[in-house]
Enzyme design. Structure first.
Site, mmCIF file in Angstrom:
data_model
loop_
_atom_site.group_PDB
_atom_site.id
_atom_site.type_symbol
_atom_site.label_atom_id
_atom_site.label_comp_id
_atom_site.label_asym_id
_atom_site.label_seq_id
_atom_site.Cartn_x
_atom_site.Cartn_y
_atom_site.Cartn_z
ATOM 1 N N TYR A 185 48.442 21.928 65.876
ATOM 2 C CA TYR A 185 48.208 22.849 67.002
ATOM 3 C C TYR A 185 49.143 24.058 66.864
ATOM 4 C CZ TYR A 185 48.638 24.692 71.766
ATOM 5 O OH TYR A 185 48.696 25.523 72.863
ATOM 6 N N LYS A 239 48.282 27.966 66.122
ATOM 7 C CA LYS A 239 48.565 28.963 67.166
ATOM 8 C C LYS A 239 49.374 30.123 66.560
ATOM 9 C CE LYS A 239 47.671 28.805 71.154
ATOM 10 N NZ LYS A 239 46.422 29.257 71.857
#
Ligand SMILES: NC(=O)C1=CN([C@@H]2O[C@H](COP(=O)(O)OP(=O)(O)OC[C@H]3O[C@@H](n4cnc5c(N)ncnc54)[C@H](OP(=O)(O)O)[C@@H]3O)[C@@H](O)[C@H]2O)C=CC1
Ligand SMILES: CC(C)CCC[C@@H](C)[C@H]1CC[C@H]2C3=C(CC[C@]12C)[C@@]1(C)CCC(=O)C[C@@H]1CC3
Length: 345
Positions: free
Chosen positions: A144, A148
Site C-alpha cells: 500500500y 501510494k
C-alpha cells in the site's frame, strides 16, 4: 486560434466518492453548491445534486463519461491497505492513476487533488513533527505504502502551467469518523476477540489521528486555492488534527466509549513486531492454499508502537488550514455514530 471552453468551476468529480472519505467529501461539496459526479467501482448511496458513474478507474473511457464538463477532480480511490494484494495496488494506484491523469487531460480538467497519505515517509521508525520535505520511505513497509509513493509522484509531476493543469497531494493521517470501515471496526473486532488487552511498547508514543471532516476541509481548501502561480502547485500537504495524541490513549477512549475495557498490560514492541512479521510470512506462504488475515500485521504493529505525527504548518501557511473539529469532539461524535458496535449490541 480556437479557444477551449472551460467547464464551470463549480463542477467537480470525486473518484472513490462511494468510500468513507469520498462520501464525506461529496456531502460537503454539495453543501457548498458544487455539482458533483461520483466515479467509483460501487454505488453505496444516493444524494440530490450528485450523479453516479460506476466503473473501474483503470478504464479511461468509463472515466471520460464522468469527467465531462468537470473542472476539478478529487482522486480518493484506493484498494484497502488490508487487502495486501501487490498486483491490485500496482494496477489501481499506479497504472490507474496514470489513466486518471490522461483522462483529466482529455476532458480538459484544470485541477487534480490527490488523496495521498502521510505514511509515504513511514518506514516503521519514529517520526516526530515531520515536515513535507522528509524523503519518501526508501523501504516502504507494505505494498500500500509503496504504491501510494509512486502515485503521489505521478500526480505531482503532472502539474503543468503550459497545459493549464494543476495538481496537489493531500497527506492525511489516521482518518476516523462516522462510517469509517477500518479503524473503529477493526479495533472493536479485535476487542471482541479478546485481543485488545495489551499495549504494544511503553504506550507513550504520539500519533496523529485526523477527523474526517478536517480532511475534507483540507481537500476543499486545496481545490479552491490551487491555481497558476500559487505556491500550492505540485506540492504535498499534511492535513491532520494538529493534536498528536498517545496512540493507546486514543484507542482506549474509543474502546471505553463503546463499552469495552482499555488495554492494560504491556508487551515489548520488538517481540510483537517479530511475531507479526512471522505471521505475515506464514500467511504469504500459505496464500495459494488458504487466506489468512492476521489482526496484528507488521504495519499495524509499527503504527501502534512508534511515534508518527506530522507538522501541518505548510497547509496553515499556504492555504489557511486550521482543523474545524477538535479531537475531543471528534472522538465523541465517532463513538456516538457506532451504536451497533457497542459492547453487547
Ligand atoms: N483511511 C485512512 O486512514 C487513510 C486513507 N488515506 C487515503 O484516502 C483515500 C480514501 O480512503 P478511504 O475513504 O479510507 O477508503 P475507502 O476504501 O473507504 O474508499 C475508497 C473507494 O475507492 C473505491 N475503489 C477502489 N478501487 C477502485 C477502482 N479501481 N476504481 C474505482 N473505485 C475504486 C473503493 O471501492 P471498494 O471499497 O469496493 O474497493 C471505495 O469505494 C485513499 O486514497 C487512501 O489511500 C490516506 C491516509 C489515511
Ligand atoms: C489491532 C490494533 C493494534 C490496531 C487497530 C487500529 C488500526 C486498524 C488502525 C490504527 C492506525 C490506523 C492507520 C491506518 C489503518 C487503520 C489503522 C492501522 C492507515 C494504514 C490507513 C491508510 C493510511 O494511509 C495510513 C493509515 C495510518 C493509520
Amino acid at each position: 486560434m480556437a479557444t477551449r471552453i472551460r467547464p464551470s468551476n463549480k463542477r467537480c468529480a470525486v473518484i472513490g466518492g462511494s468510500g468513507f472519505l469520498g462520501r464525506h467529501l461529496v456531502e460537503r461539496l454539495v453543501d457548498r453548491g458544487y455539482a458533483v459526479a461520483v466515479f467509483d467501482i460501487r454505488q453505496t448511496y444516493e444524494l440530490p445534486g450528485v450523479n453516479f458513474y460506476q466503473g473501474d478507474l483503470c478504464d479511461k473511457h468509463a472515466l471520460l463519461t464522468a469527467l465531462k464538463d468537470v473542472s476539478i477532480v478529487f482522486h480518493c480511490a484506493s484498494p484497502a491497505p488490508a487487502s495486501d494484494d501487490r498486483a491490485l495496488f500496482q494496477r489501481v494506484n499506479i497504472d490507474g492513476t496514470r489513466t486518471v491523469i490522461q483522462a483529466c487531460h482529455e476532458a480538459g480538467v484544470q485541477k487534480l487533488v490527490l488523496t495521498s497519505s502521510a505514511s509515504v515517509v513511514f518506514e516503521g521508525s519514529d517520526i516526530k513533527n515531520a515536515k513535507e520535505d522528509l524523503p519518501y520511505a526508501k523501504r516502504p513497509i507494505d505494498y500500500y505504502t509503496e504504491t501510494k509513493i509512486q502515485q503521489e509522484k505521478l500526480v505531482l509531476e503532472a502539474c503543468s502551467k503550459e497545459m493549464d493543469f494543476f495538481t496537489i497531494a493531500i497527506r492525511p493521517h489516521g482518518i476516523f469518523g462516522p462510517r469509517d470501515p477500518q479503524l473503529v471496526p477493526i479495533l472493536v473486532d479485535a476487542a471482541r476477540r479478546g485481543k485488545m488487552k495489551f499495549i504494544i511498547g511503553d504506550g507513550s508514543n504520539l500519533v496523529d489521528f485526523t477527523y474526517v471532516e478536517n480532511v475534507v476541509h483540507g481537500h476543499i481548501l486545496a481545490a479552491e486555492r490551487l491555481k497558476a502561480d500559487s505556491p500550492l502547485c505540485a506540492q504535498a500537504y499534511h492535513i491532520t488534527n494538529d493534536e498528536p495524541v498517545r496512540f493507546w490513549d486514543f484507542m482506549s477512549q474509543i474502546l471505553v466509549g463503546l463499552g469495552y475495557s482499555a488495554p492494560r498490560y504491556h508487551l515489548p514492541y520488538m517481540l510483537v513486531y517479530g511475531i507479526a512479521l512471522l505471521l505475515w510470512l506464514i500467511a504469504f506462504i500459505m496464500r495459494p492454499l488458504v487466506q489468512i488475515k492476521p489482526t496484528f500485521t507488521p504495519m499495524r504493529v509499527a503504527l501502534a508502537g512508534t511515534h508518527h505525527y506530522y507538522s501541518c504548518a505548510r497547509a496553515k501557511q499556504d492555504m489557511g488550514y486550521q482543523p474545524v473539529v477538535p479531537l475531543k469532539e471528534a472522538i465523541a461524535r465517532t463513538v456516538e455514530s457506532y451504536p451497533h458496535l457497542r459492547k453487547g449490541a
